[in-house]
Structure formats: structure tokens, C-alpha cells
Motif scaffolding. Structure first.
Motif, PDB file in Angstrom:
ATOM      1  N   TYR A  13     -77.214  40.181  22.799  1.00  0.00           N
ATOM      2  CA  TYR A  13     -77.104  39.158  21.750  1.00  0.00           C
ATOM      3  C   TYR A  13     -77.126  37.779  22.391  1.00  0.00           C
ATOM      4  O   TYR A  13     -77.773  36.867  21.910  1.00  0.00           O
ATOM      5  N   VAL A  19     -75.087  44.514  24.987  1.00  0.00           N
ATOM      6  CA  VAL A  19     -74.379  45.387  24.048  1.00  0.00           C
ATOM      7  C   VAL A  19     -74.867  46.827  24.177  1.00  0.00           C
ATOM      8  O   VAL A  19     -74.081  47.764  24.142  1.00  0.00           O
ATOM      9  N   PRO A  38     -66.407  54.845  19.240  1.00  0.00           N
ATOM     10  CA  PRO A  38     -65.374  53.952  18.713  1.00  0.00           C
ATOM     11  C   PRO A  38     -65.993  52.679  18.148  1.00  0.00           C
ATOM     12  O   PRO A  38     -67.141  52.348  18.441  1.00  0.00           O
ATOM     13  N   SER A  39     -65.228  51.963  17.350  1.00  0.00           N
ATOM     14  CA  SER A  39     -65.698  50.735  16.732  1.00  0.00           C
ATOM     15  C   SER A  39     -66.093  49.720  17.799  1.00  0.00           C
ATOM     16  O   SER A  39     -65.393  49.551  18.784  1.00  0.00           O
ATOM     17  N   GLY A  40     -67.243  49.083  17.616  1.00  0.00           N
ATOM     18  CA  GLY A  40     -67.668  48.041  18.541  1.00  0.00           C
ATOM     19  C   GLY A  40     -68.472  48.538  19.726  1.00  0.00           C
ATOM     20  O   GLY A  40     -68.804  47.776  20.617  1.00  0.00           O
ATOM     21  N   CYS A  41     -68.830  49.844  19.738  1.00  0.00           N
ATOM     22  CA  CYS A  41     -69.529  50.375  20.905  1.00  0.00           C
ATOM     23  C   CYS A  41     -71.039  50.163  20.809  1.00  0.00           C
ATOM     24  O   CYS A  41     -71.762  50.467  21.744  1.00  0.00           O
ATOM     25  N   GLY A  42     -71.517  49.636  19.684  1.00  0.00           N
ATOM     26  CA  GLY A  42     -72.941  49.331  19.583  1.00  0.00           C
ATOM     27  C   GLY A  42     -73.748  50.267  18.707  1.00  0.00           C
ATOM     28  O   GLY A  42     -74.979  50.225  18.730  1.00  0.00           O
ATOM     29  N   LYS A  43     -73.092  51.099  17.910  1.00  0.00           N
ATOM     30  CA  LYS A  43     -73.815  52.038  17.052  1.00  0.00           C
ATOM     31  C   LYS A  43     -74.666  51.320  16.012  1.00  0.00           C
ATOM     32  O   LYS A  43     -75.842  51.619  15.839  1.00  0.00           O
ATOM     33  N   SER A  44     -74.036  50.346  15.337  1.00  0.00           N
ATOM     34  CA  SER A  44     -74.780  49.620  14.301  1.00  0.00           C
ATOM     35  C   SER A  44     -75.933  48.851  14.919  1.00  0.00           C
ATOM     36  O   SER A  44     -77.035  48.810  14.362  1.00  0.00           O
ATOM     37  N   THR A  45     -75.698  48.262  16.067  1.00  0.00           N
ATOM     38  CA  THR A  45     -76.746  47.521  16.747  1.00  0.00           C
ATOM     39  C   THR A  45     -77.937  48.429  17.034  1.00  0.00           C
ATOM     40  O   THR A  45     -79.087  48.078  16.784  1.00  0.00           O
TER      41      THR A  45
HETATM   42  N1  LIG Z   1     -75.023  39.285  15.568  1.00  0.00           N
HETATM   43  C1  LIG Z   1     -74.257  39.462  16.654  1.00  0.00           C
HETATM   44  N2  LIG Z   1     -74.115  38.501  17.576  1.00  0.00           N
HETATM   45  C2  LIG Z   1     -73.362  38.696  18.676  1.00  0.00           C
HETATM   46  N3  LIG Z   1     -72.694  39.819  18.945  1.00  0.00           N
HETATM   47  C3  LIG Z   1     -72.777  40.832  18.075  1.00  0.00           C
HETATM   48  C4  LIG Z   1     -73.571  40.714  16.884  1.00  0.00           C
HETATM   49  N4  LIG Z   1     -73.469  41.877  16.207  1.00  0.00           N
HETATM   50  C5  LIG Z   1     -72.667  42.681  16.944  1.00  0.00           C
HETATM   51  N5  LIG Z   1     -72.252  42.063  18.063  1.00  0.00           N
HETATM   52  C6  LIG Z   1     -71.396  42.653  19.117  1.00  0.00           C
HETATM   53  O1  LIG Z   1     -72.012  43.813  19.578  1.00  0.00           O
HETATM   54  C7  LIG Z   1     -71.060  44.837  19.799  1.00  0.00           C
HETATM   55  C8  LIG Z   1     -71.460  46.093  19.066  1.00  0.00           C
HETATM   56  O2  LIG Z   1     -71.399  45.860  17.689  1.00  0.00           O
HETATM   57  P1  LIG Z   1     -71.784  46.959  16.625  1.00  0.00           P
HETATM   58  O3  LIG Z   1     -73.131  47.479  16.943  1.00  0.00           O
HETATM   59  O4  LIG Z   1     -71.593  46.358  15.271  1.00  0.00           O
HETATM   60  O5  LIG Z   1     -70.679  48.070  16.868  1.00  0.00           O
HETATM   61  P2  LIG Z   1     -70.329  49.366  16.028  1.00  0.00           P
HETATM   62  O6  LIG Z   1     -71.257  49.460  14.880  1.00  0.00           O
HETATM   63  O7  LIG Z   1     -70.429  50.495  16.982  1.00  0.00           O
HETATM   64  O8  LIG Z   1     -68.899  49.191  15.579  1.00  0.00           O
HETATM   65  C9  LIG Z   1     -69.727  44.286  19.384  1.00  0.00           C
HETATM   66  O9  LIG Z   1     -69.031  43.914  20.533  1.00  0.00           O
HETATM   67  C10 LIG Z   1     -70.068  43.084  18.568  1.00  0.00           C
HETATM   68  O10 LIG Z   1     -69.097  42.109  18.715  1.00  0.00           O
END
Ligand SMILES: Nc1ncnc2c1ncn2[C@@H]1O[C@H](COP(=O)(O)OP(=O)(O)O)[C@@H](O)[C@H]1O
Ligand SMILES: [Mg+2]
Lengths: 367, 306
Positions: A13, A19, A38-45
């Protein structure tokens, strides 16, 4: 329908924060794959990169045989269901579901037909003329799934679709999603932080931690043979018991460990790459620990700390003198006689004891 | 045995505690209720005072306009009730001046002002709210800074510009300078920033282009802000006096505000009652517009997420 192939995918990012740290994965055509972690591990990304909502910093993404890195989200043949549902509030349910087709210039009659068919599958036909604000959470979720179905995508992407629902509704929708996959046989990628959803829905689970794949495999494979401590601790509820130990004997197809106070435990693993004196971690699932006969001299003496009756099972939390960790036992529901303070003896069956080295990597089972 | 004994003691003492605390909480509840009532009364008193303050000029104008006998016009508070009520002055508004012509001019000019202001504000606010590009904040600050300038500063440059464009003494000349306004851009930017990212992503996956996302998702969802901007723009355009009176010289092209002032006040003025009747008729269309837009003021995002 299509396969999805990830080749050394990376995501930054900002310049210095990575990430996703290089992910390789082959998802077969028609497979139901669950990303869990776990939450914040990058799944959504990860999912948003597959969807085309987030740029891929490095690596290659193939959907089918097409390199999709630079293909627009709408041209990838994917449909996405969001955790927040993201319904268009100013449109009726039918318009929500038909929006993509309308944008693509599909004739009205065909839109109606496909919307009705999807509504039928999800049993929301009676809601078609309502606006989202007049729907309950569960109904909104169905509409969101319906909106994805109508597009007849090659790949479905779900980002924690059930996490805003209450427990019983979540269970129902889980079953329905499974059925939906059986009916449609479309490739599905499903993100969740809930390991129960992962275990029940997945053909294959991908466990993420801190932007790195920890292990890929079928739910049972992962449950029985976690490749490292993270996966061992993440899958299963209650968690696997993990105890610090020292390797004291390496035999043919077995290892002998010593816990504090001179308690020795055997494990049916091939520990030949370890050596006597190594620090190791011993793991055993709550359902595998056995209550032994009080006279059994080989069993480990312990004391009951807490009992939880869940109806079908009893969870017993016990303490072994000299060991810090509280150990959890899963016992059949009829074992109601145990109470706080009771002395018991427990045994760790050799074939169920897993062993992890100092780096957290599992030793292979010998059997 | 002793354990159960002490447990009993703990139980009974805790029961006493809870009774006392119930009493205390009842007293507290009473005083809290009184406080709430007081606060509510205060709020209503304030609101009623404000309502009277804002309504009284209109009520006065209406009462004077409805009085066929103007002798009580300046008697407070008698003037707030019509004397010998009748519509005589309202009828004379239409005969003493080309009221309908002015009304049409005002309507046309306000309509195009509203449309243009909304379109321009939406188009300017979208990138400021949703796209990332260098200098974005600087541009926004520059736009907001124009709010600091008194509007009179614009008169001479605008006049010269319109002269070169050949737009003097035309509808367009009277309204074009009002099209791009910092307030509208600010309002729409705030509205667009509130829209959940998921909603936009959903539209993107559904195949909407950026402009389709803007017009088919973001704009409908921002209906309350657009309604507010429309009303605000209408009131400004409808009441705009100075600029149209400078630009427009042909009597047939004048908007209401300028027309009423030119025809009914000054050395040849007929009567205050006539002015009051004309003012009431001038305000009426705005009130009607407000009544129609009101239903858009409910939140447009209900049901979108969660
Ligand atoms: N748009 C963004 N800009 C900067 N950092 C981001 C953004 N979206 C997510 N992150 C960071 O990327 C990491 C993974 O996020 P995310 O994929 O949402 O995790 P998950 O879905 O596994 O909970 C987190 O540390 C989050 O803070
Ligand atoms: Mg997430």
C-alpha cells in the motif's frame, strides 16, 4: 467457470509496508477455496486484487488462461459479495440484482428472467419490489448473493459475507452457501476469519498469516497434519493444546519428550532431523487426551480447574503440577461427574501427539 | 460448613446493598427526569423564539398585503392582523407591473442556475472526494478560499468578461457567474466522502464506468445533499438583486427581485401595501419548491451497508 492462478503476488500500500509477501496458489475450476486467517493478515487485500479493485504490485494473476493483472474489474468475469452487503439503497431488490446486466445492455426480458431465476434459488421472490432499507440483515445478504448469481460469473468472491449475521442465521446461510456451490459448481473464493466457516465450507483451506500462506490443504488434512504451530493453533475449537517440552529420545518412527517434573511423553513422529536436547513444542487436540484409570502409574496426574457443560460434550480444563499451560479436554456429554478440584490422571496417546521444532515447523508423522 | 455460612452472610449483605442502591437510583432517576424536562422546555422555548424571529417579516408582509385598509400598517402589533381583509392589493400587483413576465424570467433563470450549480458541484466534488491525485488538497483549499472574498470583488471582472462574451443584457449573463460556487462543491464533497467504499466497488465490479458510478450510484444516494443544495441555490438565485440589475437593462428580461424593486418603490411608488403583496407573491414559489423537495431530505444511504 474458470481456474484462478496466483504467481508470486505481492502488494504494497505504501513503499515500505508489504501487506502480501509473495503468494503462489492454484485454484482449480469449480473449487470452493476458503482464505482464513486472523484479522489484518491481508485476506481482503488478496481478494480485492483478484477482483480488480486493488492494483497488484508484483506478480501475475491468471483467471482461466488469461493474464488478468490489467483487466478491469467488470471484465474479469468475477462477482463479489461484500461483508457490508453494499446494496444500492435507491434501487429495488430486482434493480439491484439486474444492475450489472442493465449496464451491459442486456435486453429487459432476459434481465427479468435471470433475476427471477436467481430470486427463486434464494427464495427472495416476494422481496423483489422492496428497497434494501425494508429488509432484514439476512435478507440483504441473500440479495447481495443474488446480485452475484445473476451475473453468472466465472468466479465468485466472498469477503466475510456472514460476519454481520447473528449465530443461527449464519449457520443457515453457511448450509445454503454449500448447497449453492453444489448446484452452480462455480469456482468460489471465500474469505473469513472464522475457522469453523473455513472447516465446513471449504474444498481446500488456505491459511494466511501476516501476508504469507501458512498451509494449503483440505480441511481434514489441515486439521490432522498442520504443517506449523500457527496452523495447529488456528484451526480447531477449542484450540489444540500446545506444551513446551524437551526432546530426550529419537527412535525409529517415534520421539520421546520430557515435560517439566520428569513427565515423559511419546509421539509417533519421525524426529530424525531433531536431536536430543532440542526445545520442541508438543501438540495434542482436546478430543484426543484420554482420562486414565486412577491406578494407572504411566498416566499423568492432574487436577480439574474448570468444567464447562455444553450438552453434547463436556470441556474440562485441567492443570498438571509443574506445567504452566492449562490443558483442555473434550469429553463425551455424559461425563457429568467431574467437578472443580478433582484429581484425575490423563494419558496422551502416542499416535495423536504432534511435535513441532523450535521454528514451529511440524515433524512428519511416522505412520 | 463454615464456607456456606460465610457465603450466606455475603449474600444477605449484598441484598441489603442492592435495596439501598435501588432507592438511590430512584432518587437519581427522579432528578434526572426533572433535568430532562427542563432541558426540553429550554430547547422548545429557544426554537419557538427563533421561529417567531424568522416568521415575523413574512407574517407582517402577508397581513399588510391582505389589508384593503392600509391605515394600520405601521401600528405594532395591530399590523399583524389584516384590517378589512381582501385580495385587492394582490390583484393590483398583476395590473401595476408585468408580474407574470418577471415571474417567468426568475423561474427560467433560477432553473438553469440550479441545474448548472448541481452539475458543476457534482463534477468538481467527485475527484476531490474520491480520486487520488497530486495537488488535490491544494485545489480544495483554493476553492474554499474563494468563500473569503466579498462577492462585490467579482463585479468588475465579471462585467468585463461578459461584455467580451457578448452576454450583457441576457439571461445567461445574469446567471453564469453564479454557476461555480465553493459552497456547492464543499457540500457535495462532504456527501460523497460519506458513501461507503464497498458501494462504489460493487458498482465497479458490476461494470459501471466512473461516470456511471457517479450519476447512477453516488448522485442518487446523495439526494438529501442535492436537495439542500438546490434549495440553497434557488433562494440565492431567486433573491439575487445586485448582479442582474447591473447586467440586464431591458425591462422585459428582469427577474422578480429587480422588477418589484424598480416598479414598486422609489419616487413613483403607489403604496407599501402593494409592495407587501408583491413580496408575498414573490416568496410563494420558493415555499412551494421547498414543500416538494422536502421528502428528499431523508437519508439516502439507509439500507446500503450492514
Ligand atoms: N487502503 C489501504 N491503505 C493502506 N493500508 C491498508 C489498506 N487496506 C488495508 N490495509 C492494511 O493492509 C493489511 C491487511 O488488510 P486486510 O486485507 O483488510 O486484512 P484482513 O481482510 O485479513 O482483515 C492491514 O494491516 C491493513 O491495515
Ligand atoms: Mg477483511
Amino acid at each position: 467457470m474458470a481456474s484462478v492462478t496466483l504467481k508470486n503476488i505481492k502488494k504494497n500500500y505504501t513503499k515500505d509496508v508489504t501487506v502480501i509477501k509473495g503468494v503462489d496458489l492454484d485454484i482449480q475450476d469449480g473449487e470452493f477455496v476458503v482464505f482464513v486467517g486472523p484479522s489484518g493478515c491481508g485476506k481482503s487485500t488478496m481478494l480485492r486484487m483478484i477482483a480488480g479493485l486493488e492494483d497488484i504490485t508484483d506478480g501475475e494473476l491468471f483467471i482461466g488462461d488469461t493474464l488478468a493483472n490489467d483487466v478491469h474489474a467488470s471484465k474479469r468475469g468475477i462477482a463479489m459479495v461484500f461483508q457490508s452487503y453494499a446494496l444500492y439503497p435507491h434501487m429495488t431488490v430486482a434493480q439491484n440484482m439486474g444492475f450489472a446486466l442493465k449496464l451491459a445492455g442486456t435486453p429487459k426480458a432476459e434481465i427479468d428472467e435471470r433475476v427471477n431465476k436467481a430470486a427463486d434459488i434464494l427464495q427472495i421472490t416476494h422481496l423483489l419490489e422492496r428497497k434494501p432499507k425494508a429488509l432484514s440483515g439476512g435478507q440483504r445478504q441473500r440479495v447481495a448473493i443474488g446480485r452475484a448469481i445473476v451475473r453468472e460469473p466465472k468466479v465468485f468472491l466472498f469477503d466475510e459475507p456472514l460476519s454481520n449475521l447473528d449465530a443461527s442465521l449464519r449457520l443457515n446461510m453457511r448450509v445454503e452457501l454449500s448447497k449453492l456451490h453444489q448446484d452452480l459448481k462455480t469456482t468460489m473464493i471465500y474469505v473469513t476469519h472464522d475457522q469453523v466457516e473455513a472447516m465446513t465450507l471449504a474444498d481446500r483451506i488456505v491459511v494466511f498469516n501476516a501476508g504469507v500462506i501458512q498451509q494449503v490443504g483440505t480441511p481434514l488434512e489441515m486439521y490432522e497434519n498442520p504443517s506449523n504451530l500457527f496452523v495447529a493453533g488456528f484451526l480447531g475449537s477449542p484450540k489444540m493444546n500446545l506444551l513446551e517440552a524437551q526432546l530426550v529420545g529419537v527412535e525409529q518412527g517415534a520421539a520421546v519428550m520430557r515435560l517439566p517434573k520428569g513427565i515423559t511423553v511419546r509421539s509417533a513422529v519421525d524426529a530424525s532431523r531433531g536431536k536430543v536436547g532440542d526445545k520442541v513444542t508438543l501438540g495434542i487436540r482436546p478430543e484426543h487426551i484420554q482420562l486414565a484409570d486412577p491406578q494407572d502409574a504411566n498416566a499423568i496426574p492432574a487436577r480439574v480447574d474448570l468444567i464447562e457443560h455444553l450438552g453434547d460434550i463436556v470441556l474440562a480444563y485441567i492443570e498438571i503440577p509443574g506445567i504452566n499451560e492449562i490443558i483442555c479436554l473434550k469429553l463425551p456429554g455424559h461425563m457429568t461427574g467431574l467437578k472443580y478440584g478433582d484429581s484425575v490422571r490423563i494419558a496422551f496417546p502416542e499416535k495423536n501427539v504432534l511435535l513441532f521444532d523450535a521454528e514451529g515447523l511440524a515433524f512428519k508423522r511416522s505412520a | 460448613m463454615s464456607a456456606s455460612h460465610s457465603a450466606e452472610k455475603v449474600l444477605s449483605s449484598s441484598a441489603k446493598d442492592s435495596a439501598a442502591s435501588k432507592k438511590r437510583s430512584r432518587n437519581m432517576a427522579n432528578s434526572r427526569k426533572a433535568q430532562r424536562a427542563l432541558a426540553l422546555a429550554g430547547q422548545y422555548a429557544g426554537l419557538i423564539a427563533f421561529a417567531i424571529f424568522t416568521c415575523f417579516p413574512f407574517v407582517w408582509a402577508l397581513a399588510v398585503g391582505l389589508s384593503t385598509d392600509p391605515s394600520n400598517t405601521w401600528l405594532f402589533p395591530r399590523s399583524f392582523w389584516p384590517t378589512e381583509p381582501g385580495l385587492m392589493w394582490f390583484e393590483r400587483v398583476f395590473t401595476e407591473m408585468p408580474f407574470l413576465k418577471y415571474l417567468k424570467n426568475s423561474t427560467v433563470m433560477s432553473f438553469w442556475t440550479i441545474v448548472s450549480v448541481v452539475v458543476i458541484s457534482v463534477l468538481a466534488a467527485y475527484p476531490l472526494a474520491r480520486l487520488k491525485f497530486p495537488g488535490r488538497n491544494l485545489i480544495f483549499v483554493a476553492i474554499i478560499a474563494t468563500l473569503m472574498l466579498p462577492s462585490e470583488v467579482n463585479i468588475i471582472p465579471n462585467f468585463i468578461t461578459l461584455k467580451h462574451l457578448g452576454l450583457l443584457d441576457s439571461y445567461w449573463g445574469a446567471i453564469i457567474p453564479n454557476f461555480a460556487g465553493a459552497f456547492g462543491i464543499f457540500l457535495m464533497k462532504q456527501a460523497f466522502e460519506q458513501i461507503p467504499q464497498d458501494l462504489i466497488d460493487a458498482a465497479r465490479v458490476d461494470g459501471a464506468t466512473e461516470l456511471q458510478i457517479l450519476w447512477r450510484v453516488m448522485v442518487p444516494v446523495s439526494a438529501p445533499s442535492i436537495a439542500a443544495l438546490s434549495i440553497f441555490t434557488l433562494v440565492n438565485a431567486w433573491n439575487d438583486y445586485l448582479w442582474p440589475s447591473i447586467v440586464i437593462t431591458t425591462r422585459d428580461k428582469l427577474p422578480l427581485a429587480v422588477g418589484v424593486f424598480n416598479d414598486l418603490t422609489g419616487p413613483f411608488a403607489v403604496s407599501t401595501s402593494l409592495v407587501m403583496a408583491a413580496i408575498v407573491l414573490t416568496v410563494l414559489p420558493v415555499l412551494i419548491f421547498f414543500a416538494f423537495t422536502q421528502r428528499y431530505f431523508i437519508s439516502g444511504l439507509d439500507g446500503a451497508v450492514k
